[in-house]
Design an enzyme around this catalytic site. Structure first.
Site, PDB file in Angstrom:
ATOM      1  N   ARG A  87       0.846  -1.190   0.000  1.00 52.07           N
ATOM      2  CA  ARG A  87       0.000   0.000   0.000  1.00 52.07           C
ATOM      3  C   ARG A  87       0.882   1.241   0.000  1.00 52.07           C
ATOM      4  O   ARG A  87       1.726   1.408   0.884  1.00 52.07           O
ATOM      5  CB  ARG A  87      -0.913   0.002   1.225  1.00 52.07           C
ATOM      6  CG  ARG A  87      -1.785   1.256   1.302  1.00 52.07           C
ATOM      7  CD  ARG A  87      -2.605   1.301   2.586  1.00 52.07           C
ATOM      8  NE  ARG A  87      -3.277   2.599   2.674  1.00 52.07           N
ATOM      9  CZ  ARG A  87      -3.347   3.330   3.773  1.00 52.07           C
ATOM     10  NH1 ARG A  87      -2.774   2.920   4.904  1.00 52.07           N
ATOM     11  NH2 ARG A  87      -3.976   4.489   3.760  1.00 52.07           N
ATOM     12  N   HIS A 131      -3.125  10.904   0.985  1.00 56.63           N
ATOM     13  CA  HIS A 131      -2.597  10.647   2.321  1.00 56.63           C
ATOM     14  C   HIS A 131      -1.982  11.953   2.843  1.00 56.63           C
ATOM     15  O   HIS A 131      -0.773  12.041   3.070  1.00 56.63           O
ATOM     16  CB  HIS A 131      -1.567   9.509   2.283  1.00 56.63           C
ATOM     17  CG  HIS A 131      -1.302   8.898   3.630  1.00 56.63           C
ATOM     18  ND1 HIS A 131      -1.331   7.538   3.865  1.00 56.63           N
ATOM     19  CD2 HIS A 131      -0.996   9.461   4.822  1.00 56.63           C
ATOM     20  CE1 HIS A 131      -1.033   7.290   5.122  1.00 56.63           C
ATOM     21  NE2 HIS A 131      -0.825   8.447   5.732  1.00 56.63           N
ATOM     22  N   GLU A 176      -7.478   8.272   6.533  1.00 52.24           N
ATOM     23  CA  GLU A 176      -7.741   8.927   7.819  1.00 52.24           C
ATOM     24  C   GLU A 176      -8.214  10.375   7.662  1.00 52.24           C
ATOM     25  O   GLU A 176      -7.552  11.317   8.102  1.00 52.24           O
ATOM     26  CB  GLU A 176      -6.502   8.863   8.711  1.00 52.24           C
ATOM     27  CG  GLU A 176      -6.075   7.447   9.058  1.00 52.24           C
ATOM     28  CD  GLU A 176      -4.894   7.407  10.016  1.00 52.24           C
ATOM     29  OE1 GLU A 176      -4.366   8.480  10.381  1.00 52.24           O
ATOM     30  OE2 GLU A 176      -4.494   6.296  10.413  1.00 52.24           O
ATOM     31  N   ASN A 302      -7.297   1.516  10.059  1.00 49.49           N
ATOM     32  CA  ASN A 302      -6.001   1.672  10.723  1.00 49.49           C
ATOM     33  C   ASN A 302      -6.237   1.612  12.220  1.00 49.49           C
ATOM     34  O   ASN A 302      -7.008   2.413  12.759  1.00 49.49           O
ATOM     35  CB  ASN A 302      -5.361   3.014  10.358  1.00 49.49           C
ATOM     36  CG  ASN A 302      -5.028   3.120   8.884  1.00 49.49           C
ATOM     37  OD1 ASN A 302      -5.071   2.140   8.150  1.00 49.49           O
ATOM     38  ND2 ASN A 302      -4.683   4.323   8.452  1.00 49.49           N
ATOM     39  N   TYR A 304      -4.269   1.235  16.074  1.00 49.48           N
ATOM     40  CA  TYR A 304      -3.019   1.256  16.833  1.00 49.48           C
ATOM     41  C   TYR A 304      -3.229   1.029  18.327  1.00 49.48           C
ATOM     42  O   TYR A 304      -2.413   0.371  18.968  1.00 49.48           O
ATOM     43  CB  TYR A 304      -2.292   2.593  16.621  1.00 49.48           C
ATOM     44  CG  TYR A 304      -1.710   2.738  15.245  1.00 49.48           C
ATOM     45  CD1 TYR A 304      -0.465   2.204  14.924  1.00 49.48           C
ATOM     46  CD2 TYR A 304      -2.416   3.372  14.232  1.00 49.48           C
ATOM     47  CE1 TYR A 304       0.070   2.315  13.651  1.00 49.48           C
ATOM     48  CE2 TYR A 304      -1.897   3.483  12.947  1.00 49.48           C
ATOM     49  CZ  TYR A 304      -0.659   2.955  12.664  1.00 49.48           C
ATOM     50  OH  TYR A 304      -0.136   3.056  11.396  1.00 49.48           O
ATOM     51  N   GLU A 362      -3.405  -0.402   8.175  1.00 50.05           N
ATOM     52  CA  GLU A 362      -2.256  -0.032   9.010  1.00 50.05           C
ATOM     53  C   GLU A 362      -2.418  -0.647  10.389  1.00 50.05           C
ATOM     54  O   GLU A 362      -3.496  -0.600  10.974  1.00 50.05           O
ATOM     55  CB  GLU A 362      -2.130   1.493   9.186  1.00 50.05           C
ATOM     56  CG  GLU A 362      -1.692   2.262   7.962  1.00 50.05           C
ATOM     57  CD  GLU A 362      -1.553   3.758   8.248  1.00 50.05           C
ATOM     58  OE1 GLU A 362      -1.308   4.141   9.416  1.00 50.05           O
ATOM     59  OE2 GLU A 362      -1.700   4.545   7.296  1.00 50.05           O
TER      60      GLU A 362
END
Length: 459
Positions: A87, A131, A176, A302, A304, A362
């Site tokens: 990606r 992005h 995002e 994504n 985290y 991600e």
């Protein structure tokens, strides 16, 4: 450990890694590339970590990993690790230096050569159209708070689709948008560095319109493959059992997740937060929500960490603060390591949003990696992080989530936005002074996971 602990992923599961243009490419003003809002932002004193005495400012992405000149070497690394997918994002100002109008053929050619190199290595390109690196000329026209940007984005999307759509079959419109809108226009921590609630909410709406416009362009053009959007989602929990903290957790969930999930997948903004923002919302024109909620083929997420929310009456806008539990394991970014949150996010999408097809676009961790005297980078803490999160992802698949693939953040150590170069996320260590690459132990481990299409999360 006994073999019974080993967990197998579906046979067609997509294993890959991710990067983003401004974070890795460098070549910030070469071959006709225009200026982006990040090129400009990094030159403002106090914006970015790190020190550049000559400019009285911090680190920049001017060179980063110099992927622009090293992409063949980097694709060879990907092949050596056995990656099935890569990606990456397109730099809008590299393709259209003014953001609209003239096309820079040399910029498009770079991405064409990268795609060809990937396909020769049997690596599937996952292309993100945006992005965060808006052309600076478009920011001069008002940036994302202005609706016209959605039309410019549609023009740009068509240029890229026409150039690469004969070979690329996996497209992501935006990465995002919460961060683009809130951190860029609401808090000032990211480019373009504005701190205004009305601008942030307007930017969010325009970004969603831009997503919808790109989906329209894709459908109308009859391009092969699939298109989706990537959202950063978290597991949002109350810090205590108090009703006030429960409400705070609901607000942070709607603020950071539902404000984008609901328009894309339900065609509406979350009602409670709409009331909360009353008087600050942009005009929503007839047809806006239909454009935003056009069917997509997959959702990229994504993940985290989780959020522990506590009611904070001193917060003027959303009245919550977040915290990390005392003694919890954290990465160098200060984020709690909480793999159960990934399962919870996937379960929420399954139960509340119709169980859409999902790629984890991600997931990763920053640690203080160093090359030791033997030339190795022994990042075993990253292996533990990835292993635990993959185990959570596997459990979600077993429980019915439509998870199709997993792309580690990141392939390379890179420029981490306002944090500069002080955090390393990569499977591959980058010596920024020499541009030498060293595959870390986590990279070797991930290569084995891919070969075996699974892992033993306990060993």
């Amino acid at each position: 450990m006994p073999n019974s602990v080993f967990v197998h992923f579906p046979n067609n599961f997509v294993w890959g890694a991710a990067t983003a243009a401004y974070q890795v490419e460098g070549a910030w003003n070469e071959d006709g590339k225009g200026e982006s809002i990040w090129d400009r932002f990094c030159r403002e004193p106090g914006r970015i970590a790190g020190v550049d005495a000559e400019r009285n400012a911090g680190d920049t992405g001017d060179t980063a990993c110099d992927h622009y000149h090293h992409f063949r070497e980097d694709v060879a690394l990907m092949k050596s690790l056995g990656l099935r997918a890569y990606r990456f994002s397109i730099s809008w100002p590299r393709v259209m230096p003014e953001g609209t109008g003239a096309v820079n053929s040399r910029g498009l050619d770079f991405y064409s050569r990268l795609v060809d190199e990937l396909l020769c290595a049997n690596i599937v390109p996952f292309v993100t159209l945006y992005h965060w690196d808006l052309p600076a000329t478009l920011q001069d026209r008002g940036g994302w708070p202005h609706r016209a940007m959605a039309g410019y984005f549609g023009e740009y999307a068509k240029i890229v689709l026409d150039s690469l759509g004969d070979r690329v079959t996996h497209w992501i419109t935006l990465n995002e948008p919460f961060c683009s809108a809130q951190m860029g226009y609401g808090e000032g921590r990211h480019a373009p560095g504005m701190a205004d609630l009305d601008h942030a909410l307007a930017a969010a709406h325009t970004l969603l319109l831009a997503h919808g416009r790109a989906v329209e362009v894709f459908r109308q053009g009859g391009y092969a493959g699939e298109i989706g959007i990537t959202l950063n989602l978290g597991d949002h929990q109350p810090a205590t059992d108090s009703p006030e903290d429960y409400e705070a957790a609901q607000r942070v969930k709607e603020f950071s997740d539902s404000w984008f999930l609901d328009p894309v997948l339900r065609g509406q903004y979350p009602p409670r937060l709409t009331q909360w923002w009353e008087g600050h919302l942009p005009t929503i024109a007839a047809g806006d929500m239909a454009r935003i909620s056009q069917p997509i083929d997959f959702l990229g997420i994504n993940y985290y960490t989780r959020t522990l929310a506590r009611h904070d009456p001193n917060q003027r806008r959303v009245r919550f603060s977040t915290e990390v539990p005392k003694g919890a394991p954290t990465t160098t970014t200060g984020w709690e390591v909480y793999p159960a949150g990934l399962y919870n996010v996937l379960a929420r999408l399954r139960d509340e949003y119709g169980n859409p097809p999902v790629y984890i676009t991600e997931n990763g961790a920053a640690y203080a990696d160093v090359v030791d005297a033997t030339g190795r980078v022994a990042d075993y803490n990253r292996i533990t992080y990835l292993s635990q999160h993959l185990a959570a992802a596997h459990q979600a698949i077993q429980d019915g989530a439509q998870l199709r693939g997993y792309l580690v953040w990141s392939l390379l150590d890179n420029f981490e936005w306002a944090e500069g170069y002080r955090h390393r996320f990569g499977l591959v260590y980058v010596d920024y002074a020499t541009q030498a690459r060293v595959v870390k132990e986590s990279g070797q481990w991930y290569a084995r996971v891919i070969r075996e299409n699974g892992l033993n999360p306990q060993g």
